[in-house]
Design an enzyme around this catalytic site. Sequence first.
Site, PDB file in Angstrom:
ATOM      1  N   HIS A 144       0.840  -1.213   0.000  1.00 23.93           N
ATOM      2  CA  HIS A 144       0.000   0.000   0.000  1.00 23.93           C
ATOM      3  C   HIS A 144       0.872   1.259   0.000  1.00 23.93           C
ATOM      4  O   HIS A 144       1.780   1.377   0.811  1.00 23.93           O
ATOM      5  CB  HIS A 144      -0.868  -0.046   1.267  1.00 23.93           C
ATOM      6  CG  HIS A 144      -1.877   1.043   1.398  1.00 23.93           C
ATOM      7  ND1 HIS A 144      -2.070   1.709   2.585  1.00 23.93           N
ATOM      8  CD2 HIS A 144      -2.754   1.575   0.507  1.00 23.93           C
ATOM      9  CE1 HIS A 144      -3.039   2.600   2.423  1.00 23.93           C
ATOM     10  NE2 HIS A 144      -3.470   2.547   1.170  1.00 23.93           N
TER      11      HIS A 144
ATOM     12  N   GLU B 153       0.768  -0.493  -4.795  1.00 26.16           N
ATOM     13  CA  GLU B 153      -0.353   0.423  -5.055  1.00 26.16           C
ATOM     14  C   GLU B 153       0.160   1.806  -4.738  1.00 26.16           C
ATOM     15  O   GLU B 153       0.918   1.987  -3.779  1.00 26.16           O
ATOM     16  CB  GLU B 153      -1.531   0.075  -4.144  1.00 26.16           C
ATOM     17  CG  GLU B 153      -2.767   0.952  -4.321  1.00 26.16           C
ATOM     18  CD  GLU B 153      -2.822   2.198  -3.430  1.00 26.16           C
ATOM     19  OE1 GLU B 153      -3.755   2.990  -3.599  1.00 26.16           O
ATOM     20  OE2 GLU B 153      -1.927   2.383  -2.578  1.00 26.16           O
TER      21      GLU B 153
ATOM     22  N   ASP C  22      -0.914   6.349  -5.332  1.00 27.29           N
ATOM     23  CA  ASP C  22      -1.940   7.336  -5.679  1.00 27.29           C
ATOM     24  C   ASP C  22      -1.341   8.347  -6.645  1.00 27.29           C
ATOM     25  O   ASP C  22      -0.285   8.923  -6.375  1.00 27.29           O
ATOM     26  CB  ASP C  22      -2.423   8.043  -4.411  1.00 27.29           C
ATOM     27  CG  ASP C  22      -2.846   7.050  -3.340  1.00 27.29           C
ATOM     28  OD1 ASP C  22      -3.834   6.345  -3.564  1.00 27.29           O
ATOM     29  OD2 ASP C  22      -2.166   6.969  -2.292  1.00 27.29           O
TER      30      ASP C  22
ATOM     31  N   HIS D 241      -0.992  11.200  -1.976  1.00 29.31           N
ATOM     32  CA  HIS D 241      -2.306  10.734  -1.528  1.00 29.31           C
ATOM     33  C   HIS D 241      -3.285  11.873  -1.298  1.00 29.31           C
ATOM     34  O   HIS D 241      -4.409  11.858  -1.819  1.00 29.31           O
ATOM     35  CB  HIS D 241      -2.145   9.921  -0.236  1.00 29.31           C
ATOM     36  CG  HIS D 241      -3.448   9.407   0.297  1.00 29.31           C
ATOM     37  ND1 HIS D 241      -4.275  10.141   1.113  1.00 29.31           N
ATOM     38  CD2 HIS D 241      -4.093   8.219   0.094  1.00 29.31           C
ATOM     39  CE1 HIS D 241      -5.355   9.437   1.407  1.00 29.31           C
ATOM     40  NE2 HIS D 241      -5.268   8.260   0.800  1.00 29.31           N
TER      41      HIS D 241
ATOM     42  N   GLU E 225      -3.739   4.003  -8.392  1.00 27.26           N
ATOM     43  CA  GLU E 225      -5.005   4.591  -7.965  1.00 27.26           C
ATOM     44  C   GLU E 225      -5.073   6.024  -8.468  1.00 27.26           C
ATOM     45  O   GLU E 225      -4.238   6.863  -8.110  1.00 27.26           O
ATOM     46  CB  GLU E 225      -5.165   4.557  -6.443  1.00 27.26           C
ATOM     47  CG  GLU E 225      -6.559   5.074  -6.086  1.00 27.26           C
ATOM     48  CD  GLU E 225      -6.807   5.312  -4.609  1.00 27.26           C
ATOM     49  OE1 GLU E 225      -6.159   4.667  -3.747  1.00 27.26           O
ATOM     50  OE2 GLU E 225      -7.659   6.175  -4.320  1.00 27.26           O
TER      51      GLU E 225
HETATM   52  O1  G3P Z   1      -6.409   1.368  -3.298  1.00 27.51           O
HETATM   53  C1  G3P Z   1      -6.556   0.981  -1.969  1.00 27.51           C
HETATM   54  C2  G3P Z   1      -6.327   2.139  -1.039  1.00 27.51           C
HETATM   55  O2  G3P Z   1      -5.161   2.808  -1.408  1.00 27.51           O
HETATM   56  C3  G3P Z   1      -7.473   3.099  -0.997  1.00 27.51           C
HETATM   57  O3  G3P Z   1      -7.366   4.008   0.047  1.00 27.51           O
HETATM   58  O4  G3P Z   1      -6.962   6.244   0.966  1.00 27.51           O
HETATM   59  O5  G3P Z   1      -5.146   4.566   0.999  1.00 27.51           O
HETATM   60  O6  G3P Z   1      -5.835   5.614  -1.139  1.00 27.51           O
HETATM   61  P1  G3P Z   1      -6.272   5.144   0.212  1.00 27.51           P
HETATM   62 MG    MG Z   2      -4.553   4.538  -2.581  1.00 21.83          MG
END
Ligand code: G3P
Ligand code: MG
Length: 250
Positions: free
Chosen positions: A21, A48, A50, A63, A123
Amino acid sequence: MATGIDNGASAPWPYPRLIAHRCGGTLAPENTLAGFDACVRYGYRMVEFDAKLSADNALFLLHDDTLDRTTNGHGPAAAHTWQQLATLDAGAWRGAEFAGTRLPTLADAAGRCARDGIAANIEIKPCPGREVITGTLVAQGALSLWQGQTPPLLSSFSFEALAAARDAAPSLPRGMLFEQVPADWLRIVRELDCVSLHASHRYLSEPLVAQIRAAGLRVLAYTVNEPARAQVLQQWGVDMICTDRLDLLD
Ligand code: G3P
Ligand code: MG
């Protein structure tokens, strides 16, 4: 472009079970290249992160809508040009050993994926009001930057952003992101022609996972930091676990 990915939970699937993450979970400042180092160290093969746009439409990793929590900058990210963002420290907040870490561009992330053999779940995280252009530019960027690599899996909480990504790069696989899966999830994923559904593990249940998989979709659960919980989710049929704890989940 053929991706080699078909819809359907029984179709070939190029992604591993575990996903780090925000690049490196708790082991590095989030959404930075330092996270890739942690992945390599712990044998992770997928991240993953952002992705969003600067004021001048450069693609980079962050993020929040604002700079304050994870950089030494202030205010909305969308109000800054890439030239301004590139000078920020995105690591010192996480520890002195990370001081001087920069915000990565999407191209930087693609380069590390290629170098380290790591797959990506990008993402799409648009700043408010920038949903369509962010979806379009992330998808176009991903298509060209990941050529010759495992195609990145695009996801978003924003229907508009993911629809724009579908229109800009239909061949890239898409996953709709929810916190709690809504009653009309099937209509949404069909409209976006998704291959996967991504949801907070807190709201998943065994019957719901079975329904999603029976509809031909893969399931990603986030953010799972307890090994025992990860095991339960896998027993339910969850395909991908997104975690902060690279050091605990293997
Ligand atoms: O994609 C899973 C997760 O990253 C979604 O939540 O807020 O960590 O971007 P967040
Ligand atoms: Mg995310």
